[in-house]
Design an enzyme around this catalytic site. Structure first.
Site, PDB file in Angstrom:
ATOM      1  N   CYS A  27     -16.294   1.278   0.535  1.00  0.00           N
ATOM      2  CA  CYS A  27     -15.124   0.456   0.870  1.00  0.00           C
ATOM      3  C   CYS A  27     -14.717   0.584   2.330  1.00  0.00           C
ATOM      4  O   CYS A  27     -14.020  -0.283   2.853  1.00  0.00           O
ATOM      5  CB  CYS A  27     -13.958   0.801  -0.054  1.00  0.00           C
ATOM      6  SG  CYS A  27     -13.317   2.462   0.159  1.00  0.00           S
ATOM      7  N   HIS A  86      -7.375   0.674  -6.427  1.00  0.00           N
ATOM      8  CA  HIS A  86      -7.571  -0.188  -5.241  1.00  0.00           C
ATOM      9  C   HIS A  86      -8.246  -1.478  -5.733  1.00  0.00           C
ATOM     10  O   HIS A  86      -9.402  -1.756  -5.415  1.00  0.00           O
ATOM     11  CB  HIS A  86      -8.438   0.552  -4.214  1.00  0.00           C
ATOM     12  CG  HIS A  86      -8.400  -0.026  -2.837  1.00  0.00           C
ATOM     13  ND1 HIS A  86      -7.605  -1.101  -2.486  1.00  0.00           N
ATOM     14  CD2 HIS A  86      -9.074   0.329  -1.697  1.00  0.00           C
ATOM     15  CE1 HIS A  86      -7.786  -1.363  -1.197  1.00  0.00           C
ATOM     16  NE2 HIS A  86      -8.669  -0.525  -0.707  1.00  0.00           N
ATOM     17  N   ARG A 102     -13.245  -9.044   1.578  1.00  0.00           N
ATOM     18  CA  ARG A 102     -11.827  -8.780   1.275  1.00  0.00           C
ATOM     19  C   ARG A 102     -11.001 -10.024   1.595  1.00  0.00           C
ATOM     20  O   ARG A 102     -10.095 -10.413   0.853  1.00  0.00           O
ATOM     21  CB  ARG A 102     -11.305  -7.591   2.113  1.00  0.00           C
ATOM     22  CG  ARG A 102     -11.848  -6.233   1.741  1.00  0.00           C
ATOM     23  CD  ARG A 102     -11.325  -5.738   0.410  1.00  0.00           C
ATOM     24  NE  ARG A 102      -9.870  -5.621   0.376  1.00  0.00           N
ATOM     25  CZ  ARG A 102      -9.168  -4.579   0.859  1.00  0.00           C
ATOM     26  NH1 ARG A 102      -9.798  -3.544   1.378  1.00  0.00           N
ATOM     27  NH2 ARG A 102      -7.848  -4.556   0.783  1.00  0.00           N
ATOM     28  N   ASP A 154     -17.342   6.830  -1.704  1.00  0.00           N
ATOM     29  CA  ASP A 154     -16.109   6.723  -0.916  1.00  0.00           C
ATOM     30  C   ASP A 154     -15.875   8.092  -0.280  1.00  0.00           C
ATOM     31  O   ASP A 154     -16.557   9.077  -0.627  1.00  0.00           O
ATOM     32  CB  ASP A 154     -14.953   6.315  -1.856  1.00  0.00           C
ATOM     33  CG  ASP A 154     -13.654   5.985  -1.129  1.00  0.00           C
ATOM     34  OD1 ASP A 154     -13.662   5.867   0.105  1.00  0.00           O
ATOM     35  OD2 ASP A 154     -12.617   5.854  -1.819  1.00  0.00           O
ATOM     36  N   GLN A 209     -10.083  -4.157  -3.404  1.00  0.00           N
ATOM     37  CA  GLN A 209     -11.372  -3.720  -2.867  1.00  0.00           C
ATOM     38  C   GLN A 209     -12.481  -3.912  -3.906  1.00  0.00           C
ATOM     39  O   GLN A 209     -13.553  -4.427  -3.590  1.00  0.00           O
ATOM     40  CB  GLN A 209     -11.298  -2.237  -2.459  1.00  0.00           C
ATOM     41  CG  GLN A 209     -12.590  -1.719  -1.883  1.00  0.00           C
ATOM     42  CD  GLN A 209     -12.931  -2.355  -0.547  1.00  0.00           C
ATOM     43  OE1 GLN A 209     -12.131  -2.315   0.384  1.00  0.00           O
ATOM     44  NE2 GLN A 209     -14.112  -2.952  -0.432  1.00  0.00           N
ATOM     45  N   ARG A 232       0.879  -1.179   0.000  1.00  0.00           N
ATOM     46  CA  ARG A 232       0.000   0.000   0.000  1.00  0.00           C
ATOM     47  C   ARG A 232       0.903   1.211   0.000  1.00  0.00           C
ATOM     48  O   ARG A 232       1.697   1.424   0.920  1.00  0.00           O
ATOM     49  CB  ARG A 232      -0.908   0.005   1.250  1.00  0.00           C
ATOM     50  CG  ARG A 232      -1.641   1.315   1.418  1.00  0.00           C
ATOM     51  CD  ARG A 232      -2.747   1.277   2.434  1.00  0.00           C
ATOM     52  NE  ARG A 232      -3.896   0.566   1.895  1.00  0.00           N
ATOM     53  CZ  ARG A 232      -5.116   0.583   2.439  1.00  0.00           C
ATOM     54  NH1 ARG A 232      -5.336   1.281   3.545  1.00  0.00           N
ATOM     55  NH2 ARG A 232      -6.104  -0.081   1.893  1.00  0.00           N
TER      56      ARG A 232
HETATM   57  N1  NVA Z   1     -10.113   6.339  -1.435  1.00  0.00           N
HETATM   58  C1  NVA Z   1      -9.730   5.991  -0.094  1.00  0.00           C
HETATM   59  C2  NVA Z   1      -9.897   4.527   0.124  1.00  0.00           C
HETATM   60  C3  NVA Z   1      -9.531   4.046   1.510  1.00  0.00           C
HETATM   61  C4  NVA Z   1      -9.673   2.580   1.671  1.00  0.00           C
HETATM   62  C5  NVA Z   1      -8.284   6.408   0.151  1.00  0.00           C
HETATM   63  O1  NVA Z   1      -7.459   6.231  -0.744  1.00  0.00           O
HETATM   64  O2  NVA Z   1      -7.992   6.939   1.223  1.00  0.00           O
HETATM   65  N1   CP Z   2     -11.169  -0.429   2.475  1.00  0.00           N
HETATM   66  C1   CP Z   2      -9.890  -0.491   2.904  1.00  0.00           C
HETATM   67  O1   CP Z   2      -8.950  -0.694   2.128  1.00  0.00           O
HETATM   68  O2   CP Z   2      -9.766  -0.323   4.233  1.00  0.00           O
HETATM   69  P1   CP Z   2      -8.408  -0.059   5.034  1.00  0.00           P
HETATM   70  O3   CP Z   2      -7.912   1.303   4.652  1.00  0.00           O
HETATM   71  O4   CP Z   2      -8.818  -0.130   6.488  1.00  0.00           O
HETATM   72  O5   CP Z   2      -7.417  -1.118   4.677  1.00  0.00           O
END
Ligand code: NVA
Ligand code: CP
Length: 315
Positions: A270, A141, A298, A230, A144, A114
């Site tokens: 998500c 992502h 997930r 989101d 997800q 990540r």
């Molecule tokens: N769009 C959000 C998703 C978090 C799981 C982010 O990137 O922060």
């Molecule tokens: N939806 C998701 O990826 O959650 P986290 O940021 O908690 O991993």
């Protein structure tokens, strides 16, 4: 059991860096396999195809679901996870991504990352001897959306030909949904305020066949089979938060918007969610919301994905 032999050569390894990295046939297999693995998990049946395998999880941003689902998932498949983050590793002190990839991929069997820019994970993957999975970047992502598709199919049957409404930011989730619509042949309606639109340079020429841009979120939701949103401010964009709160205020998925979708439409997010911003409490905690199943899934889809990347098709 079939298994890809080591050592693998950088450049010849199958990675999962964006949704478009797999074909529709591969997704058909993964969706079936996820259901099979989920049933095994629910009945406490042991299944250890990844016995003795090690997953490295590299986090440069926060996470609850991604960390837990990958760590529990590899454990349930007989393997082991190592958690690494920028703060404690040499990655946070400027060690080149390429060097880190060479080293980490010689000691482990599969890697989840990540991070911020997609180019970081791409550079890492091109120097990795083992599969690399995108656990979220600024751009995509895919794990997800794979879970979201599985959740939809489990609840309502095939997603092909259905209409998904995206209400909100042109973020990593939105671009991944666009790739999924193209790959799995459904319609995506996208609605965001002015100034937060999709970048046409990031859309493939084929994507437009599956994508409708709606200035008004109501038009996106009308007759939709699934409504999803989101956060207005994704990780890494916190400096824009005040501007975004103002720009997106009419893009909250509330009961009024949900009422425009089909009567049996589902709501997904998500997570983590902000009630009273991108979604009302009534919708996310209401009868059409399927967010907890979505979060649980997930685990199941990522187990199928890790098994597939390391062992190929097993049925
Ligand atoms: N769009 C959000 C998703 C978090 C799981 C982010 O990137 O922060
Ligand atoms: N939806 C998701 O990826 O959650 P986290 O940021 O908690 O991993």
């Amino acid at each position: 059991m079939t298994s890809l032999a080591k050592p693998q050569v950088p450049g010849q390894v199958k990675h999962y860096l964006q949704f478009a990295d797999l074909t529709r046939e591969e997704y058909d297999y993964l969706l079936k396999r996820s259901a099979w693995l989920k049933a095994k998990f629910k009945s406490y049946e042991t299944w250890h195809p990844l016995h003795d395998r090690t997953l490295a999880m590299i986090f440069e941003k926060h996470s609850t679901r991604t960390r837990l689902s990958f760590e529990a998932g590899i454990h349930q498949l007989g393997g082991h996870a190592v958690y690494l983050n920028t703060r404690d590793t040499q990655l946070g002190r400027g060690e080149p991504v390429e060097d880190a990839a060479q080293v980490i991929s010689r000691m482990t069997d599969i890697i989840m990352i990540r991070t911020f820019g997609q180019e970081i994970i791409e550079r890492f993957a091109s120097n990795s001897r083992v599969p690399v999975i995108n656990g979220l970047t600024n751009e995509y992502h895919p794990c997800q959306v794979l879970a979201d598709i599985f959740t939809y199919v489990e609840a309502r049957g095939p997603i092909q030909g259905k209409t998904v409404a995206w209400v909100g930011d042109a973020n990593n989730m939105a671009y991944t949904w666009i790739q999924a619509a193209e790959c799995l042949d459904f319609q995506l309606r996208f609605s965001a305020p002015e100034g937060y639109q999709l970048d046409p340079a990031r859309l493939s020429s084929k994507a437009t066949k599956h994508l409708t841009i709606c200035a008004d979120p109501k038009d996106a939701c009308k007759g939709a089979d699934l409504v999803t949103t989101d956060v207005w401010t994704s990780m890494g964009y916190e400096a824009e938060n005040t501007l975004r709160m103002n720009a997106f205020k009419d893009w909250m998925v509330d009961e009024e918007l949900m009422a425009l979708a089909k009567p049996n439409a589902l709501f997904m997010h998500c997570l983590p969610a902000h009630r009273g911003e991108e979604v009302s409490a009534g919708v996310i905690d209401g009868p059409q919301s399927i967010v907890w199943e979505e979060a649980e899934n997930r685990l199941h889809v990522q187990k199928a994905l890790m098994e597939y990347l390391l062992c190929g098709r097993l049925d």
